[in-house]
Design a protein around this motif. Structure first.
Motif, mmCIF file in Angstrom:
data_model
loop_
_atom_site.group_PDB
_atom_site.id
_atom_site.type_symbol
_atom_site.label_atom_id
_atom_site.label_comp_id
_atom_site.label_asym_id
_atom_site.label_seq_id
_atom_site.Cartn_x
_atom_site.Cartn_y
_atom_site.Cartn_z
ATOM 1 N N PRO A 51 0.849 -1.149 -0.247
ATOM 2 C CA PRO A 51 0.158 0.073 -0.231
ATOM 3 C C PRO A 51 1.035 1.384 -0.170
ATOM 4 C CG PRO A 51 -0.539 -1.234 1.376
ATOM 5 C CD PRO A 51 0.507 -1.344 1.224
ATOM 6 N N ILE A 52 0.495 2.131 -0.632
ATOM 7 C CA ILE A 52 1.462 3.218 -0.964
ATOM 8 C C ILE A 52 1.008 4.144 0.268
ATOM 9 C CG2 ILE A 52 -0.609 5.011 -2.002
ATOM 10 C CD1 ILE A 52 1.559 6.133 -4.115
ATOM 11 N N ALA A 53 0.550 4.080 0.998
ATOM 12 C CA ALA A 53 0.320 5.021 2.543
ATOM 13 C C ALA A 53 1.603 4.431 3.155
ATOM 14 C CB ALA A 53 -1.015 4.941 3.376
ATOM 15 N N GLU A 54 1.554 2.690 3.172
ATOM 16 C CA GLU A 54 2.957 2.906 3.716
ATOM 17 C C GLU A 54 4.122 3.617 3.743
ATOM 18 O OE1 GLU A 54 3.428 -0.357 5.940
ATOM 19 O OE2 GLU A 54 0.829 -0.340 5.769
ATOM 20 N N PHE A 55 4.675 3.647 2.688
ATOM 21 C CA PHE A 55 6.132 4.911 2.587
ATOM 22 C C PHE A 55 5.668 5.914 3.076
ATOM 23 C CE2 PHE A 55 5.627 1.454 -0.654
ATOM 24 C CZ PHE A 55 6.545 0.901 -0.704
ATOM 25 N N PHE A 56 4.349 6.986 3.105
ATOM 26 C CA PHE A 56 4.609 7.773 3.762
ATOM 27 C C PHE A 56 4.663 7.322 5.258
ATOM 28 C CE2 PHE A 56 3.390 8.729 -0.764
ATOM 29 C CZ PHE A 56 3.660 10.098 -0.392
ATOM 30 N N GLU A 57 3.936 6.372 6.147
ATOM 31 C CA GLU A 57 4.524 6.301 7.170
ATOM 32 C C GLU A 57 5.968 6.388 7.820
ATOM 33 O OE1 GLU A 57 1.164 3.153 8.684
ATOM 34 O OE2 GLU A 57 -0.027 4.080 7.673
ATOM 35 N N ASP A 58 6.470 5.235 7.032
ATOM 36 C CA ASP A 58 7.705 5.033 6.998
ATOM 37 C C ASP A 58 9.039 4.764 5.881
ATOM 38 O OD1 ASP A 58 10.855 3.403 7.453
ATOM 39 O OD2 ASP A 58 9.840 2.463 9.207
ATOM 40 N N SER A 59 9.248 5.557 5.253
ATOM 41 C CA SER A 59 9.906 5.865 3.402
ATOM 42 C C SER A 59 10.934 5.038 4.058
ATOM 43 C CB SER A 59 9.915 7.034 3.501
ATOM 44 O OG SER A 59 10.700 8.011 3.705
ATOM 45 N N SER A 60 11.786 3.587 5.023
ATOM 46 C CA SER A 60 13.235 3.267 4.389
ATOM 47 C C SER A 60 12.990 2.672 3.874
ATOM 48 C CB SER A 60 13.528 3.229 6.037
ATOM 49 O OG SER A 60 13.006 2.295 6.500
ATOM 50 N N VAL A 61 13.890 1.930 3.617
ATOM 51 C CA VAL A 61 14.220 0.935 3.128
ATOM 52 C C VAL A 61 13.937 -0.200 3.502
ATOM 53 C CG1 VAL A 61 16.541 -0.545 1.432
ATOM 54 C CG2 VAL A 61 16.095 2.199 1.564
ATOM 55 N N THR A 62 14.499 -0.418 4.453
ATOM 56 C CA THR A 62 14.726 -1.580 5.536
ATOM 57 C C THR A 62 12.403 -1.568 6.462
ATOM 58 O OG1 THR A 62 16.035 -0.525 7.654
ATOM 59 C CG2 THR A 62 14.275 -2.478 8.287
ATOM 60 N N ASN A 63 11.780 -0.632 6.296
ATOM 61 C CA ASN A 63 10.053 -1.061 5.966
ATOM 62 C C ASN A 63 9.884 -1.481 5.243
ATOM 63 O OD1 ASN A 63 8.087 -1.055 7.333
ATOM 64 N ND2 ASN A 63 7.311 0.776 5.530
ATOM 65 N N ALA A 64 10.254 -0.891 3.556
ATOM 66 C CA ALA A 64 9.887 -2.115 2.481
ATOM 67 C C ALA A 64 10.059 -3.023 2.703
ATOM 68 C CB ALA A 64 10.440 -1.807 1.496
ATOM 69 N N ALA A 65 11.304 -3.838 2.717
ATOM 70 C CA ALA A 65 12.013 -5.317 3.047
ATOM 71 C C ALA A 65 10.989 -6.010 4.313
ATOM 72 C CB ALA A 65 12.845 -5.275 3.442
ATOM 73 N N ARG A 66 10.728 -5.282 5.179
ATOM 74 C CA ARG A 66 9.874 -5.485 6.240
ATOM 75 C C ARG A 66 8.215 -5.783 5.350
ATOM 76 N NH1 ARG A 66 5.507 -4.202 9.029
ATOM 77 N NH2 ARG A 66 6.338 -1.629 8.367
ATOM 78 N N LEU A 67 7.961 -4.869 5.035
ATOM 79 C CA LEU A 67 6.103 -5.386 4.107
ATOM 80 C C LEU A 67 6.423 -5.864 2.697
ATOM 81 C CD1 LEU A 67 5.545 -1.374 3.550
ATOM 82 C CD2 LEU A 67 4.102 -2.776 5.511
ATOM 83 N N ILE A 68 7.861 -7.145 2.614
ATOM 84 C CA ILE A 68 7.796 -7.861 1.461
ATOM 85 C C ILE A 68 8.196 -8.990 1.937
ATOM 86 C CG2 ILE A 68 8.737 -8.405 -0.400
ATOM 87 C CD1 ILE A 68 9.853 -5.600 -1.144
ATOM 88 N N VAL A 69 8.579 -9.659 3.296
ATOM 89 C CA VAL A 69 8.764 -10.078 4.006
ATOM 90 C C VAL A 69 7.171 -10.769 4.322
ATOM 91 C CG1 VAL A 69 9.686 -11.237 5.970
ATOM 92 C CG2 VAL A 69 11.137 -10.129 4.717
ATOM 93 N N ALA A 70 6.609 -9.598 5.301
ATOM 94 C CA ALA A 70 5.341 -9.721 5.573
ATOM 95 C C ALA A 70 4.154 -10.509 4.778
ATOM 96 C CB ALA A 70 5.276 -8.725 6.699
ATOM 97 N N ALA A 71 4.200 -10.093 3.246
ATOM 98 C CA ALA A 71 3.576 -10.013 2.543
ATOM 99 C C ALA A 71 4.093 -12.189 2.117
ATOM 100 C CB ALA A 71 3.685 -9.733 1.223
ATOM 101 N N GLY A 72 4.316 -12.177 2.586
ATOM 102 C CA GLY A 72 5.508 -13.729 2.121
ATOM 103 C C GLY A 72 6.105 -14.239 1.210
#
Length: 77
Positions: A50-71
């Motif tokens: 979700p695009i909103a996730e990048f405005f809450e935490d725009s770090s690369v670490t957060n993106a990686a966490r979101l990708i892993v959380a998606a399986g």
């Protein structure tokens, strides 16, 4: 995973490298870049972040966490 997602961030922001905790808004991140980032992550990892996730935490670490959380644990291709 963070290495692969950082490559996507670098491509979208047109920078050679990026620290995992970098404030990407300081590098010129904006809503259009967020759309490009979501699109590239979807292509690279077949995951919809979700695009909103990048405005809450725009770090690369957060993106990686979101990708892993998606399986997803590896980029496609």
């Amino acid at each position: 995973m963070t290495s692969s997602s950082s490559e996507v961030y670098c491509a979208v922001l047109k920078v050679p490298t990026i620290d995992l905790r970098t404030d990407i808004f300081a590098l010129g991140f904006h809503s259009l870049a967020a759309l490009r980032l979501v699109s590239r992550l979807k292509s690279a990892f077949t995951v919809q972040v979700p695009i909103a996730e990048f405005f809450e935490d725009s770090s690369v670490t957060n993106a990686a966490r979101l990708i892993v959380a998606a399986g997803v644990d590896q980029p496609v291709g």
